[in-house]
Write a protein that holds these residues in place. Structure first.
Motif, mmCIF file in Angstrom:
data_model
loop_
_atom_site.group_PDB
_atom_site.id
_atom_site.type_symbol
_atom_site.label_atom_id
_atom_site.label_comp_id
_atom_site.label_asym_id
_atom_site.label_seq_id
_atom_site.Cartn_x
_atom_site.Cartn_y
_atom_site.Cartn_z
ATOM 1 N N LEU A 166 97.922 33.618 82.034
ATOM 2 C CA LEU A 166 97.214 34.853 82.388
ATOM 3 C C LEU A 166 97.410 35.962 81.368
ATOM 4 O O LEU A 166 96.483 36.705 81.074
ATOM 5 N N SER A 167 98.636 36.058 80.798
ATOM 6 C CA SER A 167 98.830 37.186 79.871
ATOM 7 C C SER A 167 98.052 36.967 78.575
ATOM 8 O O SER A 167 97.532 37.908 77.991
ATOM 9 N N THR A 168 97.924 35.707 78.134
ATOM 10 C CA THR A 168 97.111 35.426 76.931
ATOM 11 C C THR A 168 95.643 35.709 77.225
ATOM 12 O O THR A 168 94.929 36.305 76.413
ATOM 13 N N LEU A 169 95.210 35.284 78.417
ATOM 14 C CA LEU A 169 93.811 35.512 78.819
ATOM 15 C C LEU A 169 93.523 37.014 78.868
ATOM 16 O O LEU A 169 92.491 37.484 78.376
ATOM 17 N N LYS A 173 90.880 41.940 76.617
ATOM 18 C CA LYS A 173 90.976 43.308 76.108
ATOM 19 C C LYS A 173 90.593 43.437 74.641
ATOM 20 O O LYS A 173 90.583 44.534 74.103
ATOM 21 N N ASP A 174 90.312 42.300 73.984
ATOM 22 C CA ASP A 174 89.988 42.325 72.554
ATOM 23 C C ASP A 174 88.819 43.283 72.307
ATOM 24 O O ASP A 174 87.763 43.150 72.932
ATOM 25 N N PRO A 175 88.987 44.282 71.406
ATOM 26 C CA PRO A 175 87.929 45.294 71.211
ATOM 27 C C PRO A 175 86.585 44.686 70.778
ATOM 28 O O PRO A 175 85.533 45.214 71.116
ATOM 29 N N TRP A 189 81.977 37.025 81.581
ATOM 30 C CA TRP A 189 82.791 36.875 80.370
ATOM 31 C C TRP A 189 83.611 35.585 80.442
ATOM 32 O O TRP A 189 83.704 34.838 79.474
ATOM 33 N N LEU A 190 84.219 35.322 81.608
ATOM 34 C CA LEU A 190 85.033 34.112 81.770
ATOM 35 C C LEU A 190 84.187 32.854 81.550
ATOM 36 O O LEU A 190 84.631 31.893 80.933
ATOM 37 N N ALA A 243 93.603 36.069 90.675
ATOM 38 C CA ALA A 243 94.976 35.892 90.158
ATOM 39 C C ALA A 243 95.325 37.032 89.204
ATOM 40 O O ALA A 243 96.421 37.595 89.253
ATOM 41 N N LEU A 244 94.360 37.410 88.341
ATOM 42 C CA LEU A 244 94.581 38.527 87.400
ATOM 43 C C LEU A 244 94.812 39.829 88.168
ATOM 44 O O LEU A 244 95.614 40.670 87.776
#
Length: 392
Positions: free
Chosen positions: A167-170, A175-177, A205-206, A224-225
């Motif tokens: 989840l943290s990588t996702l 958040k990638d600009p 997006w997913l 989950a996020l």
């Protein structure tokens, strides 16, 4: 604070010299480390240290503490310079709960329950910081159970299952600009929400990112996020769903609004011109955040503050880390000068030493700050210099 000392090695009380703080091992150190791993009786190694906000065990007050985490336990100090800890928490037989949502609005809280069923609550200043502490503490508890020395590298090759999405990588790619979810300014119920996005945008997006096979799977992943605190609900529809008043906690809808946990999100009511000026300060992307010691302007005393650096417009806002969503102050960085300071010009001896730096604004206001390590000081100085040249 409580003082637990169950079979806890006394050898970990001495704070290290700042320069020792967790530098990566040089090849010459590797032989020393192998030797260390063969001598389990050697003193516990420090794994991580830094400021966290801790809930008092007697009273429900939250206060910033300097926390030192070694292989077999956690010590917390009132000040970084103190020699004796306010308390110790042995990790043997402890369990960790994260995210811990026992405190409603308090974000990034972790709960550590000792073998004697005593609960300790710590709050990190932002998401990545919480995740880093959680990962290491979980690893340390696991190593103690298995009778091994702490090591970040797992010898077992992890088998990547499609269901075990990190989840943290996702979250970081969301958040990638450039390639992430676009943050927008949306109006709803006569309010303007800045830096947010709709529920259906998240699922879109997913899907386009091949993280999910269909929208139902997307709603589960987005929930989950949400449950882990990476996404936050904005507006009534998404808030009531997150509180369990709808079938799913995440809504795949156009009128359900969400925002990233550590973005520049804010909501404007029927705003006056003053609000518009204030909200302009929070428009920029968050570049860096964390706790630093700040010297007061009048009384010259030092306090732990949470700092959030944004660019375009270039601002640092500082907050009471133990609570309060409103900043205590803002520093406009356009045209400022930031430099490392080698000694405390107007401090008492031994009060605060090392890793100091100063921001002098374009209006000649001086801010004296202290980072926890020299590496952290360099990171802050470089980030502020960059923002002060490019931001508005």
């Amino acid at each position: 604070g409580t003082y637990e000392s169950d079979n806890f090695s006394q050898a970990v009380c001495k704070p290290p010299a700042p320069s020792e703080a967790f530098e990566p091992l040089a090849p010459s150190d590797l032989t020393r480390q192998t030797r260390m791993e063969q001598e389990p009786e050697s003193e516990p190694r420090r794994i991580r240290e830094g400021y966290l906000v801790k809930k008092g065990s007697m009273f429900s007050t939250w206060k910033p503490m300097w926390v030192v985490f070694s292989e077999d336990g956690i010590e917390y100090f009132k000040k970084k310079t103190d020699n004796s800890p306010k308390g110790m928490i042995p990790l043997k037989g402890s369990t960790l709960t994260s995210p811990c949502q026992d405190f409603g609005k308090r974000m990034f809280v972790i709960k550590l329950t000792t073998a004697k069923q005593q609960d300790h609550f710590f709050q990190a200043s932002h998401l990545e910081e919480r995740d880093a502490w959680v990962k290491d503490i979980r690893k340390a508890i696991k190593c103690i159970e298995g009778g091994k020395r702490f090591s970040r590298k797992s010898t077992r090759k992890s088998i990547k299952l499609p269901s075990s999405i990190n989840l943290s990588t996702l979250y970081l790619s969301m958040k990638d600009p450039d390639k992430g979810i676009r943050e927008m300014k949306l109006e709803k119920d006569k309010k303007i929400f800045n830096h947010c996005f709709t529920g259906n945008c998240v699922i879109d997006w997913l899907l386009s990112n091949n993280s999910i096979r269909n929208r139902q799977e997307g709603a589960v992943l987005a929930s989950a996020l949400l449950n882990e605190g990476y996404l936050q609900p904005a507006g009534d529809a998404s808030k009531s769903a997150a509180e369990g008043l709808a079938e799913t906690s995440f809504l795949d809808l156009e009128d359900a609004l969400y925002y990233f946990a550590d973005s520049g999100f804010f909501c404007e009511g029927n705003s006056s011109d003053d609000d518009a000026i204030l909200s302009e300060e929070f428009r920029g992307i968050v570049i860096k955040q964390g706790c630093l010691l700040k010297q007061g302007h009048r009384r010259k005393n030092w306090k732990v503050r949470k700092f959030v650096l944004r660019e375009d417009p270039a601002y640092i806002h500082y907050y009471d880390p133990a609570g309060g969503e409103d900043p205590l102050g803002a520093i406009h960085l356009r045209g400022c000068v930031v430099t490392a300071v080698e000694d405390n010009p107007n401090g008492k001896k031994n009060e605060v030493e090392g890793n100091l730096f100063e921001i002098i604004t374009a209006h000649e206001v001086h801010y004296l700050l202290q980072a926890a390590t020299s590496h952290e000081r360099t990171e802050w100085i470089e980030a502020i210099q960059l923002v002060s040249r490019t931001g508005k």
